[in-house]
Design a protein around this motif. Sequence first.
Motif, PDB file in Angstrom:
ATOM      1  N   SER A 249       0.804  -1.221   0.000  1.00 12.92           N
ATOM      2  CA  SER A 249       0.000   0.000   0.000  1.00 12.92           C
ATOM      3  C   SER A 249       0.840   1.276   0.000  1.00 12.92           C
ATOM      4  CB  SER A 249      -0.934   0.015   1.227  1.00 12.92           C
ATOM      5  OG  SER A 249      -0.169  -0.043   2.431  1.00 12.92           O
ATOM      6  N   MET A 275     -11.315   3.907  -8.781  1.00 16.51           N
ATOM      7  CA  MET A 275     -10.199   4.603  -8.141  1.00 16.51           C
ATOM      8  C   MET A 275     -10.566   6.072  -7.959  1.00 16.51           C
ATOM      9  SD  MET A 275      -6.167   4.871  -9.216  1.00 16.51           S
ATOM     10  CE  MET A 275      -6.429   5.953 -10.628  1.00 16.51           C
ATOM     11  N   GLN A 276     -10.215   6.592  -6.795  1.00 19.90           N
ATOM     12  CA  GLN A 276     -10.447   8.009  -6.539  1.00 19.90           C
ATOM     13  C   GLN A 276      -9.378   8.539  -5.599  1.00 19.90           C
ATOM     14  OE1 GLN A 276     -14.363   7.697  -4.701  1.00 19.90           O
ATOM     15  NE2 GLN A 276     -13.473   8.038  -2.656  1.00 19.90           N
ATOM     16  N   GLU A 277      -9.171   9.834  -5.648  1.00 22.40           N
ATOM     17  CA  GLU A 277      -8.268  10.468  -4.693  1.00 22.40           C
ATOM     18  C   GLU A 277      -8.886  10.365  -3.301  1.00 22.40           C
ATOM     19  OE1 GLU A 277      -7.528  14.434  -5.872  1.00 22.40           O
ATOM     20  OE2 GLU A 277      -6.664  13.895  -7.814  1.00 22.40           O
ATOM     21  N   ALA A 278      -8.058  10.131  -2.317  1.00 25.51           N
ATOM     22  CA  ALA A 278      -8.562   9.928  -0.960  1.00 25.51           C
ATOM     23  C   ALA A 278      -9.428  11.106  -0.523  1.00 25.51           C
ATOM     24  CB  ALA A 278      -7.397   9.733   0.009  1.00 25.51           C
ATOM     25  N   GLN A 306      -2.491  10.211  -1.897  1.00 26.32           N
ATOM     26  CA  GLN A 306      -3.190   8.999  -1.476  1.00 26.32           C
ATOM     27  C   GLN A 306      -4.347   8.711  -2.439  1.00 26.32           C
ATOM     28  OE1 GLN A 306      -4.361   9.692   2.614  1.00 26.32           O
ATOM     29  NE2 GLN A 306      -2.614   8.457   3.343  1.00 26.32           N
ATOM     30  N   TYR A 307      -4.515   7.436  -2.709  1.00 29.10           N
ATOM     31  CA  TYR A 307      -5.605   6.987  -3.588  1.00 29.10           C
ATOM     32  C   TYR A 307      -6.426   5.915  -2.863  1.00 29.10           C
ATOM     33  CZ  TYR A 307      -3.072   9.304  -7.378  1.00 29.10           C
ATOM     34  OH  TYR A 307      -2.440  10.227  -8.154  1.00 29.10           O
ATOM     35  N   GLU A 308      -7.655   5.869  -3.214  1.00 29.96           N
ATOM     36  CA  GLU A 308      -8.546   4.824  -2.681  1.00 29.96           C
ATOM     37  C   GLU A 308      -8.982   3.926  -3.837  1.00 29.96           C
ATOM     38  OE1 GLU A 308     -11.727   6.982  -0.893  1.00 29.96           O
ATOM     39  OE2 GLU A 308     -10.635   7.391   0.970  1.00 29.96           O
ATOM     40  N   ILE A 309      -8.836   2.624  -3.619  1.00 33.49           N
ATOM     41  CA  ILE A 309      -9.298   1.644  -4.599  1.00 33.49           C
ATOM     42  C   ILE A 309     -10.527   0.950  -4.013  1.00 33.49           C
ATOM     43  CG2 ILE A 309      -8.759  -0.432  -5.895  1.00 33.49           C
ATOM     44  CD1 ILE A 309      -7.295   2.023  -6.868  1.00 33.49           C
ATOM     45  N   ILE A 310     -11.614   1.009  -4.713  1.00 27.48           N
ATOM     46  CA  ILE A 310     -12.892   0.464  -4.255  1.00 27.48           C
ATOM     47  C   ILE A 310     -13.360  -0.598  -5.249  1.00 27.48           C
ATOM     48  CG2 ILE A 310     -15.308   0.976  -3.705  1.00 27.48           C
ATOM     49  CD1 ILE A 310     -14.345   3.925  -3.246  1.00 27.48           C
TER      50      ILE A 310
END
Length: 319
Positions: A249, A275-278, A306-310
């Motif tokens: 991560s 994917m989106q920016e945190a 930081q990125y968020e993967i959903i």
Amino acid sequence: MQVDAAVPVSLVPDSGSVAGTVAVDLTSPGVYEFTLQATSPFGCNYSSSPPVTVTIAQPSVANFNLSDTIGCAPFTSSIIATPVNATSERWLIEDLNTGDTVYAAAGPLFFYTFPNLSDTTKTYQLTYTTSNAAGCQDDSVAFVRVFPQAEASFRPLDAIPVCQPFEVSFVNESSNPAGTNYNWSWGDGTTTDSNADSISHPFPNSTFTANLNFSVRLRATTAEGCIADTLQVIESFPQVSATISADRSTDCAPFTVNFNNLSQGQNLAISSWIMQEAGNPTSASVISSDLSISQTFQNTTDTARQYEIIYQAVNTGGC
């Protein structure tokens, strides 16, 4: 008086005088001849000529029985008619609560179904009339009591089929007299007695692959014991779970992360990786619909990003 070929019978006037009247009850069918014979004080006899003939026809008798005379609407009773010496018959059925004639017809009648959509007990009168060629007529009457018809009606308030949490609310739309009780059978082996206007029940589906059907039955039982049932099938979609893991991560850009998809029950064609920016949902974008993915992250700025993967898992039912 002489009946058919029988021996003549003398009838003495009621008053005992020449002006007397003879009253005769003719209770048996047959042909009667009446001759008036006068005797003078000198013993001379005089007879009327010709004799008066009176014909008494066979009576018509209207006999019938009902298989039942009291019950819940719609109430059907069989009719067993046993007329005697009848050449015609006629039926009349009247609603004594309203005064309306609900049936009137000539000919035989073997059964009748009595309705009652009101909220009070109805009484019906059946009149059976027979007659014969001689014009003799007879009536026979019977009464039937019919309790109000029970009604069971409901509708679900929630969308069907259902997703998690698999709970559905129902509205009882039945219209019945006071004193009616209601029982819900949920199709899962459980039941609930409730006279409330609405009720909720869960329909869980612990599988990830198959729809489950639950037959929900509402039974209404009136104070008189009249019963009505209605049934609806509630379909419960399988559950779906979204679970993912990453091999790392944090690292220096550019670096690639392998994401492993541990989700269950999803339809890959309509599920997706996002994917989106945190903390910035407006930056979200779909990057893949594959089962598992590898994603390379870039950072050309002078600060960490930081990125968020959903993973959005959606099953065939849209859950």
